[in-house]
Design a protein around this motif. Sequence first.
Motif, short mmCIF file in Angstrom:
data_model
loop_
_atom_site.label_atom_id
_atom_site.label_comp_id
_atom_site.label_asym_id
_atom_site.label_seq_id
_atom_site.Cartn_x
_atom_site.Cartn_y
_atom_site.Cartn_z
N GLU A 1 6.92 -0.78 -13.33
CA GLU A 1 8.06 -0.60 -12.42
C GLU A 1 7.89 -1.43 -11.16
OE1 GLU A 1 10.83 0.83 -12.85
OE2 GLU A 1 10.56 2.22 -14.52
N MET A 2 6.67 -1.45 -10.63
CA MET A 2 6.41 -2.24 -9.43
C MET A 2 6.72 -3.72 -9.65
SD MET A 2 2.82 -2.61 -7.29
CE MET A 2 3.10 -1.36 -6.02
N GLY B 1 12.73 -19.43 -4.42
CA GLY B 1 11.71 -19.50 -5.45
C GLY B 1 10.88 -18.25 -5.64
N SER B 2 11.15 -17.16 -4.91
CA SER B 2 10.35 -15.96 -5.09
C SER B 2 11.24 -14.78 -5.44
CB SER B 2 9.54 -15.65 -3.82
OG SER B 2 10.40 -15.35 -2.74
N ARG B 3 10.60 -13.71 -5.91
CA ARG B 3 11.31 -12.52 -6.33
C ARG B 3 10.59 -11.30 -5.75
NH1 ARG B 3 14.75 -13.45 -10.70
NH2 ARG B 3 14.60 -11.26 -11.34
N TYR B 4 11.32 -10.19 -5.65
CA TYR B 4 10.75 -9.00 -5.03
C TYR B 4 10.81 -7.83 -6.00
CZ TYR B 4 9.27 -6.24 -0.99
OH TYR B 4 8.53 -5.48 -0.12
N GLY B 5 9.68 -7.14 -6.13
CA GLY B 5 9.61 -5.94 -6.96
C GLY B 5 9.67 -4.70 -6.09
N LEU B 6 8.79 -3.74 -6.36
CA LEU B 6 8.70 -2.55 -5.52
C LEU B 6 7.51 -2.73 -4.60
CD1 LEU B 6 9.46 0.32 -8.10
CD2 LEU B 6 11.04 -1.09 -6.77
N GLY B 7 7.75 -3.39 -3.46
CA GLY B 7 6.70 -3.63 -2.50
C GLY B 7 5.82 -4.82 -2.82
N VAL B 8 6.24 -5.68 -3.72
CA VAL B 8 5.46 -6.87 -4.07
C VAL B 8 6.37 -8.09 -4.16
CG1 VAL B 8 3.61 -5.66 -5.27
CG2 VAL B 8 5.65 -6.35 -6.55
N GLU B 9 5.83 -9.24 -3.79
CA GLU B 9 6.53 -10.51 -3.94
C GLU B 9 5.91 -11.26 -5.11
OE1 GLU B 9 5.78 -12.16 -0.12
OE2 GLU B 9 7.40 -11.06 0.87
N GLY C 1 1.85 -11.02 -4.20
CA GLY C 1 1.34 -10.86 -2.86
C GLY C 1 2.42 -10.25 -1.98
N HIS C 2 2.16 -10.24 -0.68
CA HIS C 2 3.18 -9.81 0.28
C HIS C 2 2.82 -10.40 1.63
CE1 HIS C 2 6.25 -7.61 2.34
NE2 HIS C 2 6.57 -6.92 1.25
N SER C 3 3.69 -11.25 2.14
CA SER C 3 3.45 -11.87 3.44
C SER C 3 3.62 -10.86 4.56
CB SER C 3 4.40 -13.05 3.64
OG SER C 3 5.75 -12.62 3.51
N GLY C 4 3.10 -11.19 5.72
CA GLY C 4 3.22 -10.27 6.84
C GLY C 4 3.29 -11.00 8.17
N TYR C 5 4.01 -10.40 9.11
CA TYR C 5 4.07 -10.93 10.48
C TYR C 5 4.15 -9.76 11.45
CZ TYR C 5 6.08 -12.50 14.85
OH TYR C 5 6.32 -12.70 16.19
N TRP D 1 0.84 -1.19 0.00
CA TRP D 1 0.00 0.00 0.00
C TRP D 1 0.88 1.25 0.00
CZ3 TRP D 1 -5.53 -0.78 1.52
CH2 TRP D 1 -5.86 -2.13 1.68
N THR D 2 1.96 1.22 0.78
CA THR D 2 2.90 2.34 0.81
C THR D 2 3.56 2.52 -0.55
OG1 THR D 2 3.33 2.09 3.18
CG2 THR D 2 5.03 3.19 1.86
N ALA D 3 4.03 1.42 -1.14
CA ALA D 3 4.67 1.49 -2.45
C ALA D 3 3.71 2.04 -3.51
CB ALA D 3 5.18 0.11 -2.86
N THR D 4 2.43 1.69 -3.39
CA THR D 4 1.43 2.19 -4.34
C THR D 4 1.30 3.70 -4.24
OG1 THR D 4 0.20 0.10 -4.24
CG2 THR D 4 -1.01 2.05 -5.01
#
Length: 378
Positions: free
Chosen positions: A298-299, A309-317, A329-333, A98-101
Amino acid sequence: MRRRTSAAVTVAFTASLLTAPAVSAASADPAGSPRCDAKPIQAALKALKGAGASGISVTVKSPRCGVRKNGVGLADLRTGRKAVGDEHSRIASNTKTWTATVVLQLVGEGRIKLDDTVDDHLPGLIRTKVYDGRKITIRQLLQHTSGLPDYLEAPFWEDDEKHRWDHIEPLLTVKQALELPPPDDRTPDGFSYSNTNYNLAGLIVTKVTGRSIGTEIKQRIIKPLGLRETYWPGDRVTIRKPDLRGYVDRDGTLVDKTEWNTSAADASGALVSSGADVNAFWTALMSGKLLAPAELAEMKRTIPDDSAGSRYGLGVERYEPGPGLVAWGHSGYMETGHKLRNAVTDDGKRAVTLLIGSESFDEKKVDSVVNRLIRDLR
């Protein structure tokens, strides 16, 4: 806010704790329209019963099934209230998307450039023997390639309980990070996950707009999408009812840590939401309703991160749940014990969000369920 992988600890519960509400049968569709196939959802709920979480709020969205809310286990162990899918929960690091957006919307408006430096907007804030804000770009903040350490590694946070009720400004978290050595887990591309990056991004948003990141998220995302169950908590320590209680494991006993002042998490993890609202945000994002094509592209430009097995963009997995299938998506803890897993297809048509009420569960099983659901939903 902290994205960490704890050892999967399966906690035994009675059968009554793991009873999920039945998925309602697909209603009659207009003549000739495809019917919802609820079997993947039923299979997912059955599998989640054995994941060992106290309670899981499950929300799926697809063209044929629409929005389906379900639950596994209990939303509140003390009262015996079952999880049914409409619970509010801390979404932790999912907030980063949400912040990256917001940042990328400002890029589209010409008010920020991804290659601007931190010093361009916050002159002199980062200027130590080790870190230089003149050499750290906004793109690097959003992609965790800035080289800044995670403020949660500071001695201040060794005992989270000491600060459970404290209001903590995001600027303080940045200053805490600047006293730490560089992270030692950087990938060849420079990736090292750090909550400091996003609290800094939030401070830049405030400098550019004159409003807090929480206010910008509300005005730019929550209100336009009509997300009535999503809010910025500020110093509020409770969660709106119905809430998904959060539990941490203490020597095999689940302890309720739901009430917490999460002001320190700020742009890196403060949001509270529901599964339906999280799905609505992600489907809007991936279908181009929140970002122009250039900013969405860009994101989605990714690099390998520290997860297999995963990759990271601008605030997204970025994930690949199956051959030829891309999901985001984006995991959270959160320290309260709340966790989140979600996935949405690249076209934004299918989405899955699991809000999880305890830190200890079979993470591989849960991730497998999410992958199967996003593959099989229609």
